[in-house]
Design an enzyme around this catalytic site. Structure first.
Site, PDB file in Angstrom:
ATOM      1  N   ASP B  11      66.045 -30.127 -27.057  1.00 36.43           N
ATOM      2  CA  ASP B  11      64.867 -30.921 -26.708  1.00 36.43           C
ATOM      3  C   ASP B  11      65.172 -31.578 -25.373  1.00 36.43           C
ATOM      4  OD1 ASP B  11      63.833 -30.201 -29.093  1.00 36.43           O
ATOM      5  OD2 ASP B  11      64.037 -32.142 -30.070  1.00 36.43           O
ATOM      6  N   ASP B 130      54.442 -27.266 -36.638  1.00 38.15           N
ATOM      7  CA  ASP B 130      55.123 -28.387 -37.290  1.00 38.15           C
ATOM      8  C   ASP B 130      54.455 -28.582 -38.640  1.00 38.15           C
ATOM      9  OD1 ASP B 130      56.946 -28.948 -35.236  1.00 38.15           O
ATOM     10  OD2 ASP B 130      55.450 -30.095 -34.135  1.00 38.15           O
TER      11      ASP B 130
END
Lengths: 198, 251
Positions: B11, B130
């Site tokens: 990330d 997600d």
């Protein structure tokens, strides 16, 4: 000098980076003169058979690739660039490919499509141009596959679920690989190095 | 047979690596280029970079990062975060990314998938989902897990594949950062309904969790961040363990 055919399609950056990493001299080629300055040529490609082939024909590069191959110098097609070497593709019915290798390109019929990821390549016929692939894993990302008419031109296969598919095609100085050597770690870099020195 | 892929995920924000627990408490975890190269040398089959803030101001930093990454990475990598149109994707692909990850923007405007697949081919388009909840009842969330929609994960996955997605990165929001293992039921539910490869993400706490994932589900790849970042294991270690269990890997 290695010429990389630039016809406005695909990710040439990665291939260029791999050649740079190996310390190999290369140049992007789009015109006839540029082809003549190269002692070997790579036809790369990501995307659709139709748009790539139409661009190659419009620019005259298709003919130049053919002339280059006829001169006996090494020509390597990568992924879509390998498929373009054949006569036609199910992805673009009615459109002729470059046609250096007799055969057609077919839609993959395995369980998971696209065939995406690392798969072991088994050599059938030896090729001086790319060497023995020795059961190494290479990286694939495709939904279509080359089906050469002449069985001797099926240079290597991979096991794609329930069936073996042809992933290296070619003869003498013209070879196409369905995987991405520039994205296949050390195995891929080794192949590019052998091509540069063959 | 395709090898099962091990994918470390980084990330990034402002050109640096960050990793939070359940998407919160971001902390700095180093230089992405060094990290990425170390992962490649340590056996990673592929890498995934998610721009977690995806702000307009950070965009040039991300593009510059992708350019640097493509010079040292000779394995495929996906870049996601903030891709809303063909031009956003084109910029990342030109800089050297192999695949583009999309998430919230595709939920809001599914036609984005068709546009990207039409322009760059489906092998380039990775849909990141997600998912909140387990199995067939899981719901799609957006904005990094902060907003829950009433969309069903399996329905969304099928719809997206019909529109041209070439791969699904399935992240379990419940498992993310919890290190309690992959959300296996969720993974199987999605594989049941789509023909494209599915990457399981969220929950890896040890190398053994990957063995469980690949021996008990049909997942094509497993993605993790923290266990690779903190050095508790390496992709090659995971793959040796998998090989011992008879799972096909690239070693």
């Amino acid at each position: 000098m290695i010429g990389v055919v630039d016809y406005g399609a695909g990710n040439l950056q990665s291939l260029g980076n791999a050649l740079d990493h190996l310390g190999l001299a290369w140049t992007l080629i789009d015109s006839g003169d540029a082809f003549e300055r190269c002692d070997r040529v790579i036809l790369p490609g990501v995307g659709h058979f139709r748009s790539a082939m139409e661009t190659l024909m419009r620019s005259g590069q298709s003919e130049r690739v053919t002339l280059f191959a006829q001169s006996g110098k090494p020509l390597l097609g990568i992924c879509l660039g390998a498929q373009l070497l054949l006569e036609s593709s199910e992805e673009a019915p009615g459109l002729a490919g470059i046609g250096l290798i007799p055969g057609c390109v077919k839609r993959l019929t395995c369980e998971t499509v696209p065939h995406m990821g690392w798969n072991r390549v088994r050599s059938g016929q030896p090729s001086a141009m790319i060497g023995d692939l020795g059961g190494a894993h290479f990286y694939f990302a495709h939904s279509y596959v080359c089906e050469p008419t002449i069985s001797e031109q099926r240079l290597a296969v991979t096991d794609c679920g329930t069936l073996d598919v042809c992933v290296v095609v070619g003869c003498d100085n013209v070879v196409g690989v369905q995987f991405h050597p520039e994205k296949s770690g050390d195995a891929g870099l080794g192949l590019l190095e052998r091509f540069a020195r063959c | 047979m395709l090898a099962k892929r091990i994918i470390p995920c980084l990330d990034v924000r402002g050109g640096r690596v960050v990793k939070g627990v359940a998407f919160k408490n971001l902390r700095d975890a180093g230089d992405p280029v060094e990290r990425a190269k170390a992962y490649m040398d340590g056996g990673a089959d592929e890498l995934c970079f998610l721009d977690v803030t995806a702000s307009i101001e950070d965009r040039p930093l991300l593009i510059e990062l992708v350019r640097k990454l493509s010079k040292v990475l000779f394995i495929p990598f996906t870049v996601g975060g903030g891709v809303k149109c063909v031009d956003d994707a084109k910029e990342l692909l030109r800089a050297g990314a192999d695949k583009i990850g999309i998430n919230t923007a595709a939920v809001q405007r599914p036609a984005l998938i068709e546009e990207l697949a039409g322009q760059f081919g489906n092998q380039c388009v990775v849909l990141s989902i997600d998912a909140l909840g387990q199995g067939r009842d899981a719901k799609v969330t957006t904005h990094g897990g902060r907003e829950v929609t009433d969309r069903n994960v399996c329905d969304w996955a099928s719809e997206a594949v019909a529109l041209g997605v070439g791969e699904i990165l399935l992240n379990s929001v419940d498992s993310d950062g919890a290190r309690s293992g992959f959300a296996m039921e969720l993974v199987e539910s999605v594989i049941d309904v789509v023909p494209v490869p599915v990457i399981a993400s969220g929950g890896a706490g040890s190398a053994a969790d990957f063995v469980e994932l690949f021996t008990q589900t049909r997942a094509h790849a497993g993605l993790a961040a923290s266990i690779f970042h903190d050095g508790s294991t390496t992709p090659n270690y995971v793959k040796k363990l998998l090989q011992n269990e008879g799972v096909e890997v690239r070693l």
